[in-house]
Scaffold this motif. Structure first.
Motif, PDB file in Angstrom:
ATOM      1  N   ALA A 207      23.400  -9.189   8.902  1.00  0.00           N
ATOM      2  CA  ALA A 207      23.081 -10.534   9.395  1.00  0.00           C
ATOM      3  C   ALA A 207      24.235 -11.486   9.144  1.00  0.00           C
TER       4      ALA A 207
ATOM      5  N   LYS B 293      17.409 -18.491  -0.026  1.00  0.00           N
ATOM      6  CA  LYS B 293      18.864 -18.694  -0.098  1.00  0.00           C
ATOM      7  C   LYS B 293      19.482 -18.674   1.296  1.00  0.00           C
ATOM      8  N   SER B 294      19.113 -17.699   2.108  1.00  0.00           N
ATOM      9  CA  SER B 294      19.708 -17.597   3.448  1.00  0.00           C
ATOM     10  C   SER B 294      19.438 -18.854   4.273  1.00  0.00           C
TER      11      SER B 294
ATOM     12  N   ARG C  23      31.263 -15.425   4.580  1.00  0.00           N
ATOM     13  CA  ARG C  23      31.242 -14.770   5.896  1.00  0.00           C
ATOM     14  C   ARG C  23      30.789 -15.735   6.984  1.00  0.00           C
TER      15      ARG C  23
ATOM     16  N   LYS D 123      27.568  -4.909  -2.253  1.00  0.00           N
ATOM     17  CA  LYS D 123      26.907  -6.194  -2.534  1.00  0.00           C
ATOM     18  C   LYS D 123      27.607  -6.839  -3.739  1.00  0.00           C
TER      19      LYS D 123
ATOM     20  N   ALA E 104      24.496  -2.820  10.195  1.00  0.00           N
ATOM     21  CA  ALA E 104      23.417  -3.805  10.311  1.00  0.00           C
ATOM     22  C   ALA E 104      23.683  -4.920   9.315  1.00  0.00           C
TER      23      ALA E 104
ATOM     24  N   ARG F 126      18.023  -9.944   9.424  1.00  0.00           N
ATOM     25  CA  ARG F 126      17.393 -11.270   9.341  1.00  0.00           C
ATOM     26  C   ARG F 126      17.897 -12.182  10.455  1.00  0.00           C
TER      27      ARG F 126
ATOM     28  N   THR G  38      27.490 -14.871   1.554  1.00  0.00           N
ATOM     29  CA  THR G  38      26.951 -15.536   2.752  1.00  0.00           C
ATOM     30  C   THR G  38      27.811 -16.744   3.100  1.00  0.00           C
TER      31      THR G  38
HETATM   32  C1  S3P Z   1      22.344 -12.508   4.109  1.00  0.00           C
HETATM   33  C2  S3P Z   1      22.439 -11.262   4.664  1.00  0.00           C
HETATM   34  C3  S3P Z   1      22.474 -10.017   3.887  1.00  0.00           C
HETATM   35  C4  S3P Z   1      22.028 -10.226   2.457  1.00  0.00           C
HETATM   36  C5  S3P Z   1      22.604 -11.465   1.851  1.00  0.00           C
HETATM   37  C6  S3P Z   1      22.219 -12.689   2.649  1.00  0.00           C
HETATM   38  C7  S3P Z   1      22.334 -13.686   4.977  1.00  0.00           C
HETATM   39  O1  S3P Z   1      23.776  -9.483   3.877  1.00  0.00           O
HETATM   40  O2  S3P Z   1      22.370  -9.105   1.658  1.00  0.00           O
HETATM   41  O3  S3P Z   1      22.142 -11.641   0.511  1.00  0.00           O
HETATM   42  O4  S3P Z   1      21.949 -14.786   4.509  1.00  0.00           O
HETATM   43  O5  S3P Z   1      22.683 -13.541   6.160  1.00  0.00           O
HETATM   44  P1  S3P Z   1      24.276  -8.516   5.056  1.00  0.00           P
HETATM   45  O6  S3P Z   1      23.868  -9.147   6.302  1.00  0.00           O
HETATM   46  O7  S3P Z   1      25.762  -8.425   4.911  1.00  0.00           O
HETATM   47  O8  S3P Z   1      23.590  -7.209   4.793  1.00  0.00           O
END
Ligand code: S3P
Length: 438
Positions: free
Chosen positions: A174, A27-28, A104, A348, A172, A200, A101
């Motif tokens: 991503a 997904k990311s 943000r 979340k 922390a 990540r 995602t």
């Molecule tokens: C993601 C980062 C994570 C994760 C989300 C996807 C991303 O969130 O929980 O499902 O794709 O950068 P956070 O970075 O806010 O922890």
């Protein structure tokens, strides 16, 4: 509540998970491939794109901003990039559904455009904290309005000239790191982000893949604004966050022997394998290789006797989406599992600490929520009903729990499984889960 939202799973106990399966694309990486492909010069071809509601919301947002996108067809997408300054004013607010995602990362990417745009989402997304992106973006010179308390809808004012900042992340994340870096593409000077723990790094990797230099020194990553992106081909690996449900299911169900093919093994994502291994899981990586700039492997998992553990805090960001599944492993392990340093789980798609504790209790497991984690005593899972609160990962985690329950487990509010894992029920049934949808 729509009829679709009332979708429930009923999962009968017993059985093993067997065979070879491929879970959908990451997904990311799927989100980022559309975003960078849209801003690139030339056409980007994506393979293995996740056709889930979240990444499709990102795809639709760029179509609404005038980007021509072919597909997705069996995971193949072609994004006809418009260049860094080619996006057009959307006619409507961009509806990002359930996808944090999308919201943000897009808030950063759109903060430096010359048009106004509003970002909206569903009830869950509209309750999630956005101040974490609004603060650094306003430091960069962006003008973004939100609801009181810093929630969506976000109203971004076009035409702001952004300035690079040197930002130390307070958590922390991503998503926040990526938001600031994407805004940094449009800022004058250098934008840097320092993270308190590794998260990540798909944004940094993919920027490099599109020919945009990023520079990392320890916990700090920087880029220079004003560059350009050049189209490329993106191969999206299978999502380790989706594989996680099967890693847990096959670990807890006696007689299981399952291979998950071509799963992304980016070291900033593999905390789930480390944690399950600490608990005594039998997980072996086979055929390790690099595909499209990301490490991938086939993962073989066979059933094992798990033991409870104290989860090392440094693994928390590296397994942040996998805790619902890990909590099910803990419920089936002997002894106690303790998680600390994971308060992010409370913001979340649902409050994953409370919702998981409630669901485990409903199935007869002694689970105690703490402000920043949970304490779970392994035990015997009973039949029962749990409410996923529309959280895809909670629904899939409890589906796996049924493998070891003494009777059927009913899971309410499962439609959002489609946000990250379309075809979950069919794939799980094919591997040996006795799941019906209602
Ligand atoms: C993601 C980062 C994570 C994760 C989300 C996807 C991303 O969130 O929980 O499902 O794709 O950068 P956070 O970075 O806010 O922890």
């Amino acid at each position: 509540m729509s009829a679709q939202k009332q979708l429930s799973y009923i999962v009968n106990p017993g059985g093993a998970l067997l065979g070879r399966i491929t879970v959908p694309g990451d997904k990311s990486i799927s989100h980022r491939s559309i975003m960078l492909g849209a801003l690139a010069e030339g056409s980007t071809e994506i393979h293995g794109f996740l056709q889930g509601e979240d990444s499709l919301a990102t795809l639709q947002a760029f179509r609404s901003m005038g980007v021509k996108i072919d597909g997705p067809e069996q995971g193949r997408v072609i994004v006809h990039g418009v260049g860094m300054h080619g996006l057009q004013t959307p006619e409507q607010p961009l509806d990002l559904g359930n996808s944090g995602t999308s919201m943000r990362l897009l808030s950063g990417l759109l903060a430096g455009q010359d048009f106004d745009v509003t970002l909206t989402g569903d009830a869950s997304l509209s309750g999630r904290p956005m101040n974490r992106v609004l603060q650094p973006l306003s430091q960069m010179g962006a003008e973004i309005g939100s609801e009181q308390g810093g929630t969506a809808p976000l109203r971004i004012k076009g035409g702001s000239q952004l300035t690079g900042i040197d930002y130390v992340l307070p958590m922390a994340s991503a998503q926040v790191k990526s938001c600031v870096l994407l805004a940094g593409l449009y800022a004058t000077g250098k934008t840097c982000v320092t993270e308190p723990a590794p998260t990540r790094d798909h944004t940094e990797r993919m920027l490099q893949g599109f020919g945009y230099a990023t520079e990392r020194q320890g916990a700090r990553v920087c880029l220079q604004g004003g560059g350009k992106l050049t189209s490329c081909t993106v191969q999206v690996p299978a999502d380790i966050s989706s594989a996680a449900f099967f890693l847990v299911g096959a670990s807890i169900a006696p007689g299981s022997d399952l291979i998950l093919e071509a799963v992304g093994m980016n070291p900033t994502r593999t905390g789930v394998i480390d944690i399950l291994s600490l608990m005594g899981a039998n997980i072996v990586l086979e055929n390790e290789r690099v595909s499209g700039g990301e490490p991938v492997a086939d993962i073989r998992v066979t059933a094992s006797e798990l033991q409870g553990t104290q989860i090392p805090e440094e693994l928390v960001p590296l397994a942040i989406d996998e805790f619902p599944a890990i909590f099910i492993a803990a419920a089936c392990a002997s002894g106690e599992t303790v998680l600390t340093g994971a308060e992010e789980l409370r913001v979340k798609e649902s409050d994953r600490i409370q919702v998981m504790a409630d669901g485990l209790l409903a199935l007869g497991i002694d689970a105690r929520a703490t402000p920043d984690g949970i304490v779970i005593q392994g035990g015997e899972l009973q039949a029962g009903q749990v409410n996923s609160h529309g959280d895809h990962r909670i629904a899939m985690a409890f589906a796996m729990a049924a493998l070891r329950a003494s009777g059927p487990v009913e899971i309410l509010d499962c439609a959002n499984v489609n946000t990250s894992f379309p075809g979950f029920a069919e794939l799980a049934c094919g591997a040996g889960l006795d799941l019906t949808q209602n």
